[in-house]
Scaffold this motif. Structure first.
Motif, PDB file in Angstrom:
ATOM      1  N   GLN A 138       0.855  -1.180   0.000  1.00 58.40           N
ATOM      2  CA  GLN A 138       0.000   0.000   0.000  1.00 58.40           C
ATOM      3  C   GLN A 138       0.897   1.239   0.000  1.00 58.40           C
ATOM      4  OE1 GLN A 138      -3.270  -1.069  -0.571  1.00 58.40           O
ATOM      5  NE2 GLN A 138      -3.973   0.237   1.071  1.00 58.40           N
ATOM      6  N   ASN A 143       8.511   2.836  -5.191  1.00 57.09           N
ATOM      7  CA  ASN A 143       7.842   3.265  -6.416  1.00 57.09           C
ATOM      8  C   ASN A 143       7.024   4.529  -6.223  1.00 57.09           C
ATOM      9  OD1 ASN A 143       8.437   1.202  -8.502  1.00 57.09           O
ATOM     10  ND2 ASN A 143       7.646  -0.150  -6.911  1.00 57.09           N
ATOM     11  N   VAL A 144       7.704   5.582  -5.860  1.00 57.55           N
ATOM     12  CA  VAL A 144       7.005   6.856  -5.776  1.00 57.55           C
ATOM     13  C   VAL A 144       7.127   7.502  -7.152  1.00 57.55           C
ATOM     14  CG1 VAL A 144       6.928   9.100  -4.666  1.00 57.55           C
ATOM     15  CG2 VAL A 144       7.545   7.074  -3.342  1.00 57.55           C
ATOM     16  N   ILE A 145       6.001   7.659  -7.815  1.00 60.18           N
ATOM     17  CA  ILE A 145       6.035   8.182  -9.179  1.00 60.18           C
ATOM     18  C   ILE A 145       6.058   9.707  -9.133  1.00 60.18           C
ATOM     19  CG2 ILE A 145       4.876   8.145 -11.419  1.00 60.18           C
ATOM     20  CD1 ILE A 145       5.453   5.335 -10.529  1.00 60.18           C
ATOM     21  N   MET A 151       6.367  17.402  -8.347  1.00 61.59           N
ATOM     22  CA  MET A 151       6.700  16.238  -7.515  1.00 61.59           C
ATOM     23  C   MET A 151       8.211  16.007  -7.483  1.00 61.59           C
ATOM     24  SD  MET A 151       4.435  14.987  -5.736  1.00 61.59           S
ATOM     25  CE  MET A 151       5.016  13.415  -5.140  1.00 61.59           C
ATOM     26  N   GLU A 174      -4.362  17.689   0.384  1.00 62.03           N
ATOM     27  CA  GLU A 174      -5.692  17.076   0.433  1.00 62.03           C
ATOM     28  C   GLU A 174      -5.600  15.586   0.724  1.00 62.03           C
ATOM     29  OE1 GLU A 174      -7.712  17.783  -3.245  1.00 62.03           O
ATOM     30  OE2 GLU A 174      -7.595  19.953  -3.039  1.00 62.03           O
ATOM     31  N   SER A 175      -6.740  15.005   1.010  1.00 63.16           N
ATOM     32  CA  SER A 175      -6.781  13.570   1.259  1.00 63.16           C
ATOM     33  C   SER A 175      -6.350  12.796   0.016  1.00 63.16           C
ATOM     34  CB  SER A 175      -8.214  13.196   1.627  1.00 63.16           C
ATOM     35  OG  SER A 175      -8.260  11.841   1.908  1.00 63.16           O
ATOM     36  N   LEU A 181       2.667   8.174   2.338  1.00 58.07           N
ATOM     37  CA  LEU A 181       3.725   7.585   1.512  1.00 58.07           C
ATOM     38  C   LEU A 181       5.011   8.407   1.612  1.00 58.07           C
ATOM     39  CD1 LEU A 181       4.414   5.433  -0.683  1.00 58.07           C
ATOM     40  CD2 LEU A 181       3.818   7.161  -2.359  1.00 58.07           C
ATOM     41  N   ILE A 326       1.111   7.372 -13.114  1.00 53.32           N
ATOM     42  CA  ILE A 326       0.658   6.684 -11.896  1.00 53.32           C
ATOM     43  C   ILE A 326      -0.370   5.619 -12.256  1.00 53.32           C
ATOM     44  CG2 ILE A 326      -0.581   6.957  -9.700  1.00 53.32           C
ATOM     45  CD1 ILE A 326       0.789   9.646  -9.349  1.00 53.32           C
ATOM     46  N   PHE A 330      -0.075   1.635 -11.438  1.00 53.82           N
ATOM     47  CA  PHE A 330      -1.057   0.814 -10.718  1.00 53.82           C
ATOM     48  C   PHE A 330      -1.571  -0.320 -11.601  1.00 53.82           C
ATOM     49  CE2 PHE A 330      -1.890   4.554  -7.756  1.00 53.82           C
ATOM     50  CZ  PHE A 330      -1.240   3.948  -6.696  1.00 53.82           C
ATOM     51  N   ARG A 363      -5.482   8.195  -4.233  1.00 55.11           N
ATOM     52  CA  ARG A 363      -6.239   7.066  -3.714  1.00 55.11           C
ATOM     53  C   ARG A 363      -7.420   6.747  -4.635  1.00 55.11           C
ATOM     54  NH1 ARG A 363      -7.268   8.603   1.184  1.00 55.11           N
ATOM     55  NH2 ARG A 363      -5.338   7.746   1.996  1.00 55.11           N
ATOM     56  N   ARG A 366      -6.095   5.177  -7.816  1.00 61.89           N
ATOM     57  CA  ARG A 366      -5.716   3.805  -7.526  1.00 61.89           C
ATOM     58  C   ARG A 366      -6.949   2.892  -7.514  1.00 61.89           C
ATOM     59  NH1 ARG A 366      -1.979   1.486  -3.260  1.00 61.89           N
ATOM     60  NH2 ARG A 366      -3.032  -0.460  -2.826  1.00 61.89           N
TER      61      ARG A 366
HETATM   62  N1  ATP Z   1       3.546   9.629  -6.194  1.00 60.82           N
HETATM   63  C1  ATP Z   1       2.957   8.452  -5.938  1.00 60.82           C
HETATM   64  N2  ATP Z   1       3.334   7.360  -6.626  1.00 60.82           N
HETATM   65  C2  ATP Z   1       2.749   6.175  -6.387  1.00 60.82           C
HETATM   66  N3  ATP Z   1       1.791   5.973  -5.472  1.00 60.82           N
HETATM   67  C3  ATP Z   1       1.385   7.017  -4.748  1.00 60.82           C
HETATM   68  C4  ATP Z   1       1.954   8.305  -4.930  1.00 60.82           C
HETATM   69  N4  ATP Z   1       1.373   9.147  -4.053  1.00 60.82           N
HETATM   70  C5  ATP Z   1       0.467   8.424  -3.354  1.00 60.82           C
HETATM   71  N5  ATP Z   1       0.477   7.146  -3.757  1.00 60.82           N
HETATM   72  C6  ATP Z   1      -0.400   6.065  -3.239  1.00 60.82           C
HETATM   73  O1  ATP Z   1      -1.712   6.593  -3.125  1.00 60.82           O
HETATM   74  C7  ATP Z   1      -2.368   6.093  -1.955  1.00 60.82           C
HETATM   75  C8  ATP Z   1      -2.837   7.237  -1.075  1.00 60.82           C
HETATM   76  O2  ATP Z   1      -1.727   7.920  -0.520  1.00 60.82           O
HETATM   77  P1  ATP Z   1      -1.588   8.257   1.051  1.00 60.82           P
HETATM   78  O3  ATP Z   1      -2.288   7.273   1.885  1.00 60.82           O
HETATM   79  O4  ATP Z   1      -0.143   8.487   1.314  1.00 60.82           O
HETATM   80  O5  ATP Z   1      -2.392   9.640   1.058  1.00 60.82           O
HETATM   81  P2  ATP Z   1      -2.634  10.670   2.266  1.00 60.82           P
HETATM   82  O6  ATP Z   1      -2.242  12.005   1.748  1.00 60.82           O
HETATM   83  O7  ATP Z   1      -1.966  10.195   3.507  1.00 60.82           O
HETATM   84  O8  ATP Z   1      -4.207  10.626   2.409  1.00 60.82           O
HETATM   85  P3  ATP Z   1      -5.134  10.974   3.729  1.00 60.82           P
HETATM   86  O9  ATP Z   1      -5.048  12.446   3.962  1.00 60.82           O
HETATM   87  O10 ATP Z   1      -6.492  10.552   3.291  1.00 60.82           O
HETATM   88  O11 ATP Z   1      -4.580  10.161   4.858  1.00 60.82           O
HETATM   89  C9  ATP Z   1      -1.368   5.179  -1.278  1.00 60.82           C
HETATM   90  O12 ATP Z   1      -1.623   3.847  -1.651  1.00 60.82           O
HETATM   91  C10 ATP Z   1      -0.040   5.643  -1.829  1.00 60.82           C
HETATM   92  O13 ATP Z   1       0.935   4.618  -1.802  1.00 60.82           O
END
Ligand code: ATP
Ligand code: MG
Length: 462
Positions: A138, A143-145, A151, A174-175, A181, A326, A330, A363, A366
């Motif tokens: 998760q 693999n952070v794109i 970014m 935002e959420s 990550l 991204i 996925f 999210r 994904r």
């Molecule tokens: N740049 C990216 N490359 C690949 N996957 C990503 C990237 N950014 C986020 N993700 C994936 O997207 C999903 C959501 O990210 P994450 O849970 O970190 O968001 P968040 O900002 O913490 O959200 P919330 O505020 O709702 O907690 C995760 O599965 C994460 O691994």
């Protein structure tokens, strides 16, 4: 498990021979050995999934060989054969890692069933391991794109912070933008990467519990404190504390947290001894902290302190060049997870993905891709596979469809026809195509769901 590899170790020729024949007939690949010593040599080269081993062997006893095999590879399934009546030996064998035992003389079916059951259970074990791996992925920090300049800059900043001795970092966005990550990524890139990464969701605990969770408590410090408990700041020892949803903590806890962060010292609740914190503190929030300060819900001093090094992660719609990479990432990931063979995304679908505003950010993206990979057949992700909102926002329900009409060969017979009947036919066809999903059928016809329902009533389809 057909094609599993099985090693039989027995000094009795007849048993070796009959087991080999029977096992091979069941589809297993079999090797045999006459002694424990030979068995261990073959074990190394053959790398079996299971070993069937007799207790009485020349030179060494079966139990010793079993222990040796178990040490070399504890995943190997071992079946133990003993002469009838030596139950103590069988018990001993189980203690040394045997999966089960059979008494001699045995019928082959017994062995066959035990093996099948053992392989089945082992399959389940590896399924559990796969699921754990799935959860772990998760947050796949490998693999952070980052395709957009935005970014790329953020990743560079994270590297810089990781090399520094920064005590606190504030992640905002935002959420679903990737705060969790990136917090993990920052931890991974720090020298502290081998120490714990501890997440605390500040919104999920009431005030008193949150403080005791963070700082621990002494025995008797409050009614439920039956014994001393170490808090996460103590447990994180030189690691990272990730305070998620920091905007939700009470004003009281804010005071305490500020002191801890400023002095790098804290006390357990009800305690007197000062304890030192050496962890990196990463706080995250999806609310506007400055606005919370303005309205008196968040302390200005704590905000300034946390905001020492702010990282603001932009929503996906402000870095649209990240969307397709991204999505492709996925797609490949879920291909693996669900054994699917999607090869790419059509140009139209890419356009729709890129135009959509993604209120749920990555999210949401994904989830959209995961759903398509699980549910749709085929090798290409097409516009039709996308959720209705994307088709609409992407503009694929309007013009695109007028062109489609031109391609329909509409011929009006000499006798004429009824417009109503044609409309009726279209509604029926659209519903069929949409699997009776009214929202999707309405999109197919570029009308609202309400007007679709109106027509359905008119044609007595409702
Ligand atoms: N740049 C990216 N490359 C690949 N996957 C990503 C990237 N950014 C986020 N993700 C994936 O997207 C999903 C959501 O990210 P994450 O849970 O970190 O968001 P968040 O900002 O913490 O959200 P919330 O505020 O709702 O907690 C995760 O599965 C994460 O691994
Ligand atoms: Mg989060």
């Amino acid at each position: 498990m057909a094609h599993a590899r099985i090693l039989v170790i027995d000094d009795e020729k007849l048993i070796r021979w009959s087991l080999q024949k029977n096992l091979e007939r069941s589809g297993y690949i079999v090797e045999i050995a006459e002694s424990g010593e030979e068995g261990l040599v073959i074990f190394e080269e053959f790398d079996p999934d299971a070993v069937i081993i007799d207790n009485k062997l020349p030179g060494a006893n079966g139990i010793e060989i079993m222990s040796e095999i178990h040490n070399r590879d504890p995943r190997v399934i071992m079946l133990f054969m003993t002469a009838f009546g030596t139950i103590e030996l069988a018990v001993e064998a189980m203690k040394r890692g045997a999966y089960d035992y059979v008494n001699k003389p045995f019928v082959y079916d017994e062995i066959k069933q035990l093996l099948e059951k053992a392989f089945h259970l082992r399959g389940l074990d590896s399924e559990v391991a796969r699921l754990k791996d799935y959860v772990h992925r998760q947050y796949d920090t490998d693999n952070v794109i980052a395709e957009s300049q935005h970014m790329k800059d953020i990743l560079e900043l994270i590297d810089k912070i990781a090399r520094s001795a920064a005590p606190t970092v504030l992640l905002t966005g935002e959420s679903g933008v990737g705060k969790d990550l990136l917090a993990r990524l920052l931890h991974q890139r720090c020298p502290r990467r081998n120490n714990p990464f501890i997440t605390i969701n500040c919104a999920s605990l009431p005030e008193t519990l949150l403080e005791s969770e963070l700082f621990g408590h002494e025995k008797g410090s409050f009614t439920d404190a039956k014994s001393m408990k170490r808090g996460q700041f103590e447990l994180a020892a030189n690691g990272t504390i990730y305070l998620d949803e920091i905007g939700e903590i009470s004003l009281g806890t804010q005071v305490n947290l500020l002191q801890v962060i400023e002095n790098r010292l804290f006390k357990r609740v009800g305690g007197i001894k000062d304890l030192r914190i050496d962890s990196l503190v990463i706080a995250a929030t999806n609310i506007d902290l400055a606005a919370a300060v303005a309205s008196g819900r968040f302390r200005r001093d704590l905000f300034y302190r946390l905001n020492l090094i702010p990282i603001e992660i932009p929503p996906l719609r402000e870095r649209r060049s990240d969307i397709v990479p991204i999505a492709l990432f996925f797609m490949r990931r879920f291909n693996e997870d669900f054994h699917r063979q999607f090869k790419g995304i059509s140009e139209d679908a890419k356009t729709a993905l890129t135009r959509y505003n993604w209120p749920g950010n990555i999210r949401e993206l994904r989830n959209v891709i995961e759903r398509i990979v699980i549910l749709e057949d085929g090798q290409t992700i097409n516009v039709e596979n996308l959720p209705v909102e994307l088709i609409e926002q992407g503009g694929f329900s309007g013009d695109h469809k007028s062109n489609a009409v031109a391609q329909l060969r509409l011929e009006i017979p000499e006798s004429g026809l009824s417009m109503e009947a044609v409309e009726h036919e279209l509604v029926v066809k659209a519903l069929e195509k949409a699997g009776n999903n009214q929202t999707k059928a309405a999109v197919l016809l570029s009308i609202t769901r309400d007007s679709l329902r109106y027509k359905m009533k008119k044609f007595k389809l409702l």
